[in-house]
Write a protein that holds these residues in place. Structure first.
Motif, PDB file in Angstrom:
ATOM      1  N   GLU B 364      10.044 -21.077  16.247  1.00 29.40           N
ATOM      2  CA  GLU B 364       8.984 -20.243  16.357  1.00 29.40           C
ATOM      3  C   GLU B 364       7.916 -20.911  15.375  1.00 29.40           C
ATOM      4  OE1 GLU B 364      10.136 -15.916  17.635  1.00 29.40           O
ATOM      5  OE2 GLU B 364       8.494 -15.730  16.738  1.00 29.40           O
ATOM      6  N   GLN B 365       8.364 -20.768  14.177  1.00 28.70           N
ATOM      7  CA  GLN B 365       7.512 -21.387  13.033  1.00 28.70           C
ATOM      8  C   GLN B 365       6.663 -22.698  13.490  1.00 28.70           C
ATOM      9  OE1 GLN B 365       9.240 -21.635   8.730  1.00 28.70           O
ATOM     10  NE2 GLN B 365       8.301 -23.905   9.188  1.00 28.70           N
ATOM     11  N   LYS B 366       7.575 -23.635  13.641  1.00 27.42           N
ATOM     12  CA  LYS B 366       6.953 -24.759  14.157  1.00 27.42           C
ATOM     13  C   LYS B 366       5.967 -24.883  15.393  1.00 27.42           C
ATOM     14  CE  LYS B 366       8.401 -26.911  17.541  1.00 27.42           C
ATOM     15  NZ  LYS B 366       9.215 -27.426  18.734  1.00 27.42           N
ATOM     16  N   ASN B 367       6.350 -24.075  16.496  1.00 28.14           N
ATOM     17  CA  ASN B 367       5.372 -23.808  17.526  1.00 28.14           C
ATOM     18  C   ASN B 367       4.086 -23.432  17.033  1.00 28.14           C
ATOM     19  OD1 ASN B 367       6.773 -25.087  19.341  1.00 28.14           O
ATOM     20  ND2 ASN B 367       7.899 -23.443  20.009  1.00 28.14           N
ATOM     21  N   HIS B 368       4.165 -22.391  16.020  1.00 30.64           N
ATOM     22  CA  HIS B 368       2.935 -21.757  15.680  1.00 30.64           C
ATOM     23  C   HIS B 368       2.089 -22.666  14.660  1.00 30.64           C
ATOM     24  CE1 HIS B 368       0.675 -19.543  12.518  1.00 30.64           C
ATOM     25  NE2 HIS B 368       0.322 -18.913  13.534  1.00 30.64           N
ATOM     26  N   ASP B 369       2.756 -23.530  13.735  1.00 32.84           N
ATOM     27  CA  ASP B 369       2.039 -24.023  12.835  1.00 32.84           C
ATOM     28  C   ASP B 369       1.536 -25.464  13.471  1.00 32.84           C
ATOM     29  OD1 ASP B 369       4.722 -23.783  10.131  1.00 32.84           O
ATOM     30  OD2 ASP B 369       2.821 -22.835  10.803  1.00 32.84           O
ATOM     31  N   LEU B 370       2.174 -26.100  14.386  1.00 30.01           N
ATOM     32  CA  LEU B 370       1.849 -27.475  15.106  1.00 30.01           C
ATOM     33  C   LEU B 370       0.685 -27.035  15.979  1.00 30.01           C
ATOM     34  CD1 LEU B 370       5.083 -29.111  15.816  1.00 30.01           C
ATOM     35  CD2 LEU B 370       3.072 -29.829  14.207  1.00 30.01           C
ATOM     36  N   LYS B 371       0.590 -25.669  16.799  1.00 33.48           N
ATOM     37  CA  LYS B 371      -0.540 -25.404  17.515  1.00 33.48           C
ATOM     38  C   LYS B 371      -1.674 -25.303  16.537  1.00 33.48           C
ATOM     39  CE  LYS B 371      -1.995 -22.315  21.324  1.00 33.48           C
ATOM     40  NZ  LYS B 371      -1.668 -21.693  22.149  1.00 33.48           N
ATOM     41  N   GLU B 372      -1.618 -24.639  15.450  1.00 38.41           N
ATOM     42  CA  GLU B 372      -2.667 -24.524  14.455  1.00 38.41           C
ATOM     43  C   GLU B 372      -3.337 -25.848  14.162  1.00 38.41           C
ATOM     44  OE1 GLU B 372      -2.698 -19.809  12.701  1.00 38.41           O
ATOM     45  OE2 GLU B 372      -2.523 -21.882  11.091  1.00 38.41           O
ATOM     46  N   ALA B 373      -2.412 -26.648  13.801  1.00 38.33           N
ATOM     47  CA  ALA B 373      -2.756 -27.917  13.381  1.00 38.33           C
ATOM     48  C   ALA B 373      -3.510 -28.987  14.426  1.00 38.33           C
ATOM     49  CB  ALA B 373      -1.488 -28.722  12.950  1.00 38.33           C
ATOM     50  N   LEU B 374      -3.211 -28.789  15.523  1.00 36.18           N
ATOM     51  CA  LEU B 374      -3.889 -29.331  16.575  1.00 36.18           C
ATOM     52  C   LEU B 374      -5.168 -28.686  16.654  1.00 36.18           C
ATOM     53  CD1 LEU B 374      -1.333 -29.585  19.547  1.00 36.18           C
ATOM     54  CD2 LEU B 374      -2.059 -31.274  17.972  1.00 36.18           C
ATOM     55  N   ILE B 375      -5.365 -27.443  16.557  1.00 39.49           N
ATOM     56  CA  ILE B 375      -6.469 -26.589  16.752  1.00 39.49           C
ATOM     57  C   ILE B 375      -7.423 -27.080  15.519  1.00 39.49           C
ATOM     58  CG2 ILE B 375      -7.827 -24.506  16.401  1.00 39.49           C
ATOM     59  CD1 ILE B 375      -5.325 -23.274  17.940  1.00 39.49           C
ATOM     60  N   SER B 376      -6.755 -27.272  14.351  1.00 38.81           N
ATOM     61  CA  SER B 376      -7.789 -27.579  13.118  1.00 38.81           C
ATOM     62  C   SER B 376      -8.017 -28.978  13.340  1.00 38.81           C
ATOM     63  CB  SER B 376      -6.844 -27.496  11.728  1.00 38.81           C
ATOM     64  OG  SER B 376      -5.917 -28.643  11.681  1.00 38.81           O
ATOM     65  N   TYR B 377      -7.425 -29.855  14.190  1.00 41.22           N
ATOM     66  CA  TYR B 377      -7.835 -31.452  14.238  1.00 41.22           C
ATOM     67  C   TYR B 377      -9.053 -31.132  15.213  1.00 41.22           C
ATOM     68  CZ  TYR B 377      -7.753 -35.944  15.575  1.00 41.22           C
ATOM     69  OH  TYR B 377      -7.906 -37.403  15.599  1.00 41.22           O
ATOM     70  N   ALA B 378      -9.090 -30.091  16.147  1.00 38.60           N
ATOM     71  CA  ALA B 378     -10.096 -30.155  17.044  1.00 38.60           C
ATOM     72  C   ALA B 378     -11.335 -29.856  16.168  1.00 38.60           C
ATOM     73  CB  ALA B 378      -9.984 -29.296  18.331  1.00 38.60           C
ATOM     74  N   VAL B 379     -11.138 -28.581  15.411  1.00 34.20           N
ATOM     75  CA  VAL B 379     -12.399 -28.274  14.430  1.00 34.20           C
ATOM     76  C   VAL B 379     -12.810 -29.469  13.730  1.00 34.20           C
ATOM     77  CG1 VAL B 379     -12.781 -26.935  12.440  1.00 34.20           C
ATOM     78  CG2 VAL B 379     -11.538 -26.076  14.477  1.00 34.20           C
ATOM     79  N   LEU B 380     -12.014 -30.396  13.318  1.00 33.41           N
ATOM     80  CA  LEU B 380     -12.486 -31.280  12.418  1.00 33.41           C
ATOM     81  C   LEU B 380     -13.309 -32.056  13.207  1.00 33.41           C
ATOM     82  CD1 LEU B 380      -9.386 -32.779  10.487  1.00 33.41           C
ATOM     83  CD2 LEU B 380     -11.845 -31.990   9.503  1.00 33.41           C
ATOM     84  N   GLN B 381     -12.775 -32.574  14.504  1.00 33.68           N
ATOM     85  CA  GLN B 381     -13.595 -33.600  15.320  1.00 33.68           C
ATOM     86  C   GLN B 381     -15.193 -32.857  15.688  1.00 33.68           C
ATOM     87  OE1 GLN B 381     -12.280 -36.577  15.954  1.00 33.68           O
ATOM     88  NE2 GLN B 381     -10.805 -35.741  14.548  1.00 33.68           N
ATOM     89  N   ILE B 382     -14.827 -31.557  15.949  1.00 33.81           N
ATOM     90  CA  ILE B 382     -16.410 -30.963  16.231  1.00 33.81           C
ATOM     91  C   ILE B 382     -17.302 -30.970  15.147  1.00 33.81           C
ATOM     92  CG2 ILE B 382     -17.258 -28.583  16.456  1.00 33.81           C
ATOM     93  CD1 ILE B 382     -14.768 -28.184  18.265  1.00 33.81           C
ATOM     94  N   SER B 383     -16.839 -30.885  14.046  1.00 35.88           N
ATOM     95  CA  SER B 383     -17.705 -30.902  12.703  1.00 35.88           C
ATOM     96  C   SER B 383     -18.142 -32.340  12.723  1.00 35.88           C
ATOM     97  CB  SER B 383     -16.601 -30.539  11.342  1.00 35.88           C
ATOM     98  OG  SER B 383     -17.269 -31.084  10.354  1.00 35.88           O
ATOM     99  N   MET B 384     -17.128 -33.245  12.886  1.00 40.90           N
ATOM    100  CA  MET B 384     -17.791 -34.775  12.976  1.00 40.90           C
ATOM    101  C   MET B 384     -18.851 -35.102  13.832  1.00 40.90           C
ATOM    102  SD  MET B 384     -15.589 -38.153  12.965  1.00 40.90           S
ATOM    103  CE  MET B 384     -15.095 -38.321  14.638  1.00 40.90           C
ATOM    104  N   CYS B 385     -18.643 -34.550  15.086  1.00 43.53           N
ATOM    105  CA  CYS B 385     -19.680 -34.844  16.208  1.00 43.53           C
ATOM    106  C   CYS B 385     -20.938 -34.306  15.951  1.00 43.53           C
ATOM    107  CB  CYS B 385     -19.066 -34.145  17.539  1.00 43.53           C
ATOM    108  SG  CYS B 385     -17.758 -35.430  18.171  1.00 43.53           S
ATOM    109  N   LYS B 386     -20.870 -32.922  15.378  1.00 45.56           N
ATOM    110  CA  LYS B 386     -21.942 -32.321  14.809  1.00 45.56           C
ATOM    111  C   LYS B 386     -22.918 -33.006  13.763  1.00 45.56           C
ATOM    112  CE  LYS B 386     -21.097 -27.584  16.527  1.00 45.56           C
ATOM    113  NZ  LYS B 386     -20.472 -25.994  15.975  1.00 45.56           N
ATOM    114  N   LYS B 387     -22.220 -33.447  12.901  1.00 42.81           N
ATOM    115  CA  LYS B 387     -22.794 -34.257  11.955  1.00 42.81           C
ATOM    116  C   LYS B 387     -23.599 -35.681  12.289  1.00 42.81           C
ATOM    117  CE  LYS B 387     -19.864 -33.097   7.923  1.00 42.81           C
ATOM    118  NZ  LYS B 387     -18.776 -33.703   7.306  1.00 42.81           N
TER     119      LYS B 387
END
Lengths: 454, 402
Positions: B364-387
């Motif tokens: 359960e911990q792994k699924n939660h953490d990895l999903k959040e990690a993937l989301i944080s990756y998307a957030v990073l990419q979005i920030s890069m695109c906006k810049k």
């Protein structure tokens, strides 16, 4: 019309300053073709220019013509569609000559293999017997045309031709990529000539566009004899010893300085652009591998399989977007920068030739200074040389201004296009990731309530 | 989770410091020490700030703690430590352990480790762990006194050893297979990510060259000059922006790395099960053969080929007394063996039950953490695109004014 070309003998002296070439329609039609004694009204309007104001108008119109002509992916290829496109523009004077270069074909003979290109011309000009022409030309023919134009107009800026052979490079002589790049450059070359207020009426240009293969060969064999060409060279060498630099008007020294710096900078820009392309390509190659790993991973997972597949799909889409960005570079920025690298060499050549013409005059004047008794004999010759210098200077000055405007326009539109390309790339990627994020956070809110967080 | 330490105590690894000292072999060495700060949470609710306790620990002490936990709780998926040496580097990152960026990321990783242990329902109650956080002096002796090293099964570390286990719990076999896949796919991903980062860095930095050339070119242009100059400035901004972007991405990579190392912890639990099962099966096998021997001696029949049978044929049968003595010994051994087998069985079943409970918690911990990690990756990419959009919009405006 300047430099008829079809008449053997030394080239005709340039027309008197103040009137553009083509101040009068040709008195005789080209041999072998029935010609109209007078062109339609349109041609006459275009041709009769005495006022300076008209000159300027034409130049600014040429700038906009250059915009229409400057190569972009969205530009239609066929002359007829070009006519249609042009009709939508609110221009008081329409272009009356449209040229395209396409359909490369391989020809294999016992001696050599070469490529010919189809050159299609559509025109409403009176001095053309027909309104449409289709001929096939090979690279050699283009080289011939360029040298004829340089001969006839030594101080005009003749557009660059693509190089004969690309030394650096992995592109083989007859690879599809090479042929296509060359075709585009040849197309540009002819269009730049067609847009040029003087060169467009050059007789050799006309013959290039219209003559059948055998006609062109026989025409090439005519023209100023080898001896007279040699004589020119000798005179040029002689005057280049003096250089024509010491009496060079300030304006041309400024031009020289400008061209030196411009040449430096444009070469560096060319290198930078190629380097950017290379880095983007390497990035693209790595990205191709990056997405699929996430898909592979998703096969081992259950709960997070969808998220992983989502990331994989985003990365793949960004990968495609980067491929488009690269294509934009290679279709726009790289050819333009390359063209201007060649242009900088051409400019240096033109300035040198002007100096040579000046040098001829200067050396004659110096010779005269020592022979006071024969002044009268030489004064006519000196008068002619003075005219020649003045003409050359004016032609160059006018063409220089025109070139600068075109260059500014080309650079503006090319770099704007680069920026737009990048914008498109980032906007596509942004949309992809945002939609992924939306799909994930909807689920996450639901999960947060029910999950037993540590 | 209400009992867990993390709720009662705030734990941070707040600082890192270079130290020099003598190591176990009396040689001078440089190492990094980390400051662990703890503060009781309870008194904060009254509006008072509890005092902060702190002590310094170095990486080797963290390692000692983790080894102790792994041996003492073999049925638990013990949280991993951040990497000992910088791995999956791309060209900008230094592989030097003393590099400040590496030290900083390790500090965060160590804090994360402590928080994970403190949040674990079983591990957080361990006294040695508590002392690690609160008792500076004498902690090492305390750990060694537990004698945990004796309990450590060297076979667990032996990667090459294969044990022919006849009846492992299928779930553990599948889990081991999964942990292998997880390890393989994450390390592949991290490798490619590092290469992608390297290339991206190249693309951005090359654009920086535009700035200088545009500036020099603008000097000879009257009308284009301003547009060129300001566009060049934006290209410089673009080129500089990649540094921050990639540094943030390193944190994402660290999230993935944690689970790369977790895969090893998973595998350790599976192996422990395998070993227990192997010992069980060996013990059962041993018992069966002893029983057989006993029977053969009692009835005088030799059912299976044995060397004893051959030698007794060659050298003559034993006396009845000798046989009686042997049977007695065997019967004692059989009794012992049966008791041992019973307890081993029980142990095995207990292990499977408690291990599996922790594995479910881990999943359960792994699924939660990895999903959040993937989301944080998307957030990073979005920030890069906006810049990127910002910079190129500005550049486009400058170019259009040329």
């Amino acid at each position: 019309m300047e430099a008829e070309g079809r008449v053997p003998g030394p080239p005709l002296p340039p027309p008197s300053p103040g009137s553009r070439g083509g101040a009068e329609p040709p008195a005789e039609p080209p041999a072998g073709a029935p010609g109209a004694a007078q062109g339609p009204l349109l041609a006459a309007e275009v041709l009769s220019l005495d006022d300076e104001e008209d000159d300027l108008e034409v130049f600014s119109k040429d700038t906009s013509l250059a915009e229409v002509n400057s190569f972009s992916p969205s530009m239609p290829i066929s002359p007829s569609s070009m006519i249609n496109q042009y009709k939508f523009e609110d221009e008081p004077e329409l272009r009356d000559l449209f040229v395209t270069v396409d359909d490369p074909e391989s020809h294999i003979t016992a001696i050599e293999t070469f490529i010919t290109y189809r050159v299609v011309t559509k025109t409403s000009r009176g001095e053309f017997d027909s309104s449409e022409y289709e001929v096939r030309r090979r690279y050699q023919d283009f080289l011939w045309l360029k040298s004829k134009l340089e001969e006839a107009h030594p101080t005009l800026i003749i557009p660059p031709l693509p190089e004969k052979f690309i030394m650096k490079g992995m592109v083989e002589r007859f690879s599809d990529e090479f042929i296509e790049t060359r075709r585009k450059a040849l197309h540009k070359f002819l269009n730049r000539i067609a847009d040029h207020p003087t060169l467009t009426f050059n007789q050799d240009f006309k013959i290039f566009l219209t003559a059948q293969a055998w006609e062109l060969s026989s025409h090439k064999k005519q023209g100023p004899g080898l001896l007279s060409r040699m004589g020119q060279t000798v005179r040029a060498v002689a005057s280049s010893v003096r250089g024509g630099v010491k009496n060079r008007p300030e304006m041309f020294t400024e031009m020289n300085d400008y061209v030196e710096t411009f040449s430096q900078k444009i070469n560096i820009l060319d290198k930078i652009a190629h380097r950017i392309y290379k880095e983007e390509r390497e990035y693209f190659n790595e990205m191709k591998e990056y997405g699929p790993i996430h898909t592979l991973w998703s096969a081992s997972e259950e709960d997070i399989a969808d998220s992983l597949k989502g990331v994989a799909s985003c990365i793949d889409k960004c990968c495609k977007a980067t491929e488009k960005r690269m294509a934009g570079l290679s279709e726009n920025l790289l050819p333009i920068l390359h063209e201007y690298v060649l242009y900088s060499e051409i400019l240096m050549g033109v300035l040198k030739r002007r100096d040579q013409i000046q040098g001829e005059l200067d050396s004659k004047v110096d010779a005269l200074a020592n022979k006071k008794t024969e002044k009268d004999l030489f004064s006519e010759e000196i008068g002619k040389l003075e005219d020649k210098v003045e003409c050359a200077n004016n032609a160059l000055k006018a063409d220089w201004d025109r070139w600068k405007q075109n260059m500014q326009c080309d650079m503006r539109s090319t770099f704007t296009n680069v920026a737009e390309n990048n914008l498109r790339y980032y906007e596509e990627c942004l949309a992809t990731w945002e939609s992924f994020l939306a799909s994930q956070t909807v689920g996450l809110h639901v999960e947060e309530d029910s999950e037993d967080r540590p | 989770m209400e009992d867990c330490l993390a709720k009662k105590m705030e734990i941070t690894v707040s600082e890192a410091e270079k130290r020099t000292g003598k190591n176990a072999m009396n040689i001078q060495e440089t190492y990094t020490a980390y400051l662990i700060e703890t503060r009781a949470v309870e008194s904060q609710s009254e509006g008072q700030c509890a005092p902060v306790d702190s002590l310094w620990r170095r990486y080797s002490e963290f390692e000692l703690l983790r080894n102790y936990l792994s041996v003492t709780y073999p049925h638990i998926v013990v949280p991993p430590l951040p990497e000992k040496r910088a791995d999956f580097v791309w060209h900008k990152l230094s592989a030097d352990n003393m590099d400040p960026d590496f030290v900083e990321r390790r500090r965060i990783g160590l804090e994360n480790f402590l928080l994970r242990v403190a949040s674990h329902p079983v591990l957080c109650q361990d006294k040695i762990f508590y002392s690690f956080l609160t008792q500076e002096g004498g902690w090492k002796d305390m750990v060694n006194e537990t004698g945990f090293q004796l309990k450590a099964d060297s076979r667990l570390k032996a990667l090459n050893a294969t044990f022919r286990v006849k009846n492992p719990d299928k779930r553990f076999t599948e889990l081991k297979h999964y942990s292998d896949e997880l390890q393989s796919v994450i390390s592949h991903l991290l490798r490619v990510r590092a290469r992608v980062a390297d290339r991206l860095y190249g693309v951005y930095k090359v654009h920086g060259n535009y700035g200088r050339v545009f500036s020099e070119w603008s000097a000879i242009e009257k009308e284009m000059g301003d547009g060129l100059q300001s566009a060049g400035h934006h290209m410089d901004v673009y080129a500089a922006s990649i540094d921050d972007i990639l540094e943030e991405e390193e944190h994402y990579a660290d999230l993935l790395k944690e689970y790369l190392f977790y895969a090893e912890a998973l595998r350790a639990v599976c192996r422990k099960h395998e070993l227990m099962q192997y010992d069980l099966e060996m013990a059962a096998q041993d018992l069966t053969s002893k029983k057989q021997q006993c029977e053969e001696l009692a009835t005088g029949t030799v059912r299976t080929f044995s060397l004893k049978g051959v030698t007794s044929k060659l050298f003559g049968q034993e006396t009845a007394e000798q046989r009686e003595a042997k049977i007695k010994i065997l019967e004692e051994q059989i009794q012992e063996g049966e008791e041992q087998l019973k307890s081993k069985n029980l142990e095995g079943r207990d292990f499977v039950k408690s291990a599996w409970a922790d594995i479910e918690r881990f999943k359960e911990q792994k699924n939660h953490d990895l999903k959040e990690a993937l989301i944080s990756y998307a957030v990073l990419q979005i920030s890069m695109c906006k810049k990127g959009i910002q910079v190129w919009t500005n550049a486009k405006e400058c170019f259009s004014k040329m």
